[in-house]
Scaffold this active site. Sequence first.
Site, PDB file in Angstrom:
ATOM      1  N   ASN A 120       2.512  34.628   4.754  1.00  0.00           N
ATOM      2  CA  ASN A 120       2.532  34.008   3.422  1.00  0.00           C
ATOM      3  C   ASN A 120       2.499  35.164   2.422  1.00  0.00           C
ATOM      4  OD1 ASN A 120       2.099  32.724   1.017  1.00  0.00           O
ATOM      5  ND2 ASN A 120       0.040  31.965   1.526  1.00  0.00           N
ATOM      6  N   TRP A 121       3.658  35.416   1.830  1.00  0.00           N
ATOM      7  CA  TRP A 121       3.752  36.587   0.937  1.00  0.00           C
ATOM      8  C   TRP A 121       3.034  36.364  -0.392  1.00  0.00           C
ATOM      9  CZ3 TRP A 121       9.490  38.763   1.161  1.00  0.00           C
ATOM     10  CH2 TRP A 121       9.726  39.240   2.447  1.00  0.00           C
ATOM     11  N   LYS A 122       2.694  35.115  -0.685  1.00  0.00           N
ATOM     12  CA  LYS A 122       2.099  34.771  -1.984  1.00  0.00           C
ATOM     13  C   LYS A 122       2.999  35.316  -3.107  1.00  0.00           C
ATOM     14  CE  LYS A 122      -2.312  34.486   0.313  1.00  0.00           C
ATOM     15  NZ  LYS A 122      -3.766  34.591   0.279  1.00  0.00           N
TER      16      LYS A 122
ATOM     17  N   HIS B 135      -2.051  25.053   0.072  1.00  0.00           N
ATOM     18  CA  HIS B 135      -2.807  26.302   0.232  1.00  0.00           C
ATOM     19  C   HIS B 135      -4.011  26.268  -0.712  1.00  0.00           C
ATOM     20  CE1 HIS B 135      -3.902  30.515   0.088  1.00  0.00           C
ATOM     21  NE2 HIS B 135      -3.281  30.634   1.245  1.00  0.00           N
TER      22      HIS B 135
ATOM     23  N   GLU C 236      -5.154  28.323  -2.662  1.00  0.00           N
ATOM     24  CA  GLU C 236      -4.889  28.862  -4.005  1.00  0.00           C
ATOM     25  C   GLU C 236      -4.199  27.816  -4.879  1.00  0.00           C
ATOM     26  OE1 GLU C 236      -2.979  32.414  -2.552  1.00  0.00           O
ATOM     27  OE2 GLU C 236      -4.918  33.059  -1.758  1.00  0.00           O
TER      28      GLU C 236
ATOM     29  N   GLU D  76      -7.771  27.529   6.944  1.00  0.00           N
ATOM     30  CA  GLU D  76      -8.006  28.746   6.180  1.00  0.00           C
ATOM     31  C   GLU D  76      -9.321  28.627   5.416  1.00  0.00           C
ATOM     32  OE1 GLU D  76      -4.060  30.961   5.436  1.00  0.00           O
ATOM     33  OE2 GLU D  76      -4.427  29.631   3.773  1.00  0.00           O
TER      34      GLU D  76
ATOM     35  N   GLY E 221      -8.438  37.003   1.913  1.00  0.00           N
ATOM     36  CA  GLY E 221      -8.356  38.220   1.114  1.00  0.00           C
ATOM     37  C   GLY E 221      -9.684  38.944   0.950  1.00  0.00           C
TER      38      GLY E 221
ATOM     39  N   SER F 169      -7.880  36.713   6.416  1.00  0.00           N
ATOM     40  CA  SER F 169      -8.146  38.096   6.855  1.00  0.00           C
ATOM     41  C   SER F 169      -7.820  38.317   8.329  1.00  0.00           C
ATOM     42  CB  SER F 169      -9.591  38.497   6.552  1.00  0.00           C
ATOM     43  OG  SER F 169      -9.822  38.483   5.142  1.00  0.00           O
TER      44      SER F 169
ATOM     45  N   GLY G 213      -1.819  36.597   5.088  1.00  0.00           N
ATOM     46  CA  GLY G 213      -1.561  36.999   3.712  1.00  0.00           C
ATOM     47  C   GLY G 213      -1.315  38.496   3.621  1.00  0.00           C
ATOM     48  N   GLY G 214      -2.359  39.238   3.280  1.00  0.00           N
ATOM     49  CA  GLY G 214      -2.224  40.672   3.030  1.00  0.00           C
ATOM     50  C   GLY G 214      -1.501  41.441   4.127  1.00  0.00           C
TER      51      GLY G 214
HETATM   52  P1  13P Z   1      -5.262  37.014   3.832  1.00  0.00           P
HETATM   53  O1  13P Z   1      -4.648  37.240   5.194  1.00  0.00           O
HETATM   54  O2  13P Z   1      -4.851  38.025   2.813  1.00  0.00           O
HETATM   55  O3  13P Z   1      -6.750  36.834   3.930  1.00  0.00           O
HETATM   56  O4  13P Z   1      -4.684  35.614   3.296  1.00  0.00           O
HETATM   57  C1  13P Z   1      -4.692  34.525   4.126  1.00  0.00           C
HETATM   58  C2  13P Z   1      -3.899  33.454   3.492  1.00  0.00           C
HETATM   59  O5  13P Z   1      -4.266  32.933   2.451  1.00  0.00           O
HETATM   60  C3  13P Z   1      -2.644  33.048   4.138  1.00  0.00           C
HETATM   61  O6  13P Z   1      -2.125  31.900   3.585  1.00  0.00           O
END
Ligand code: 13P
Length: 249
Positions: A9-11, A94, A96, A166, A172, A211, A232-233
């Site tokens: 997920n590149w956000k 998600h 967010e 999640e 993050g 994470s 994510g990251g």
């Molecule tokens: P991180 O891997 O950066 O913690 O993010 C997870 C995420 O929100 C994937 O959708």
Amino acid sequence: MRPKLVVGNWKMNGSQVANANLLAGIMAGMNGSGVSCAVCVPAPYLAQAQAMLAGSLVAWGAQDVSARQAGAFTGEISADMLAEFACRYVICGHSERRAYHCESSELVAKKAVAVLNAGMTPIICVGETLAQHEAGEALPVVTAQLGAALALIDPALLTRILISYEPVWAIGTGKTATPAMAQAVHAQLRAQVAAKNAVAAEDMQILYGGSMKPDNARQLMAQPDIDGGLIGGAALKAEDFLGIIHAHV
Ligand code: 13P
């Protein structure tokens, strides 16, 4: 055994140049690991992802969708539009989106239905906040979140959805749920699906997100009900993303 799936997920990250490098790096390192993978990119980059990834081992998808079909909804993107770019997956709900855009579980359910109607696979995200986690409310929170989706989706179509657990406090932050903790939630989510469609529950890939990195992916994915990750990251660097893809047991 269910096949593993690793989804990036590149956000809200990327640029045409950075994406080209990242996607080329991922494709070059896939070398038949047996794990499926996908990247969910910002909508303006779907054409680029499609052009680069078509015919490769890497699938692609989107990070959000409108619950509406078409019309006067400025800024929204419909499921049919995403399908035109041959998206396989669409992330729905998600944390967010739930936190910053006030998305309710009922709206998330409608989005998942829109994705299914357009022939794509929704990845329905659930997870508890830190306060809920500390209050011992993880299971009731995720059960309610998933319950709203299960109330709206035709049980016969549950073979075509994915779920991602999640925990919000793990996103993050560098903190992950312990494998045992995540496993307990995943098993509960699978049981909840099984009450509607036992076959779908058995085959469903339930992803963990929060994470996940190359050095903890193996332990997490070794759990019987953790079928992959939503990353994510670590999805923004080919080396890290491939490290997770190749970490499967
Ligand atoms: P991180 O891997 O950066 O913690 O993010 C997870 C995420 O929100 C994937 O959708």
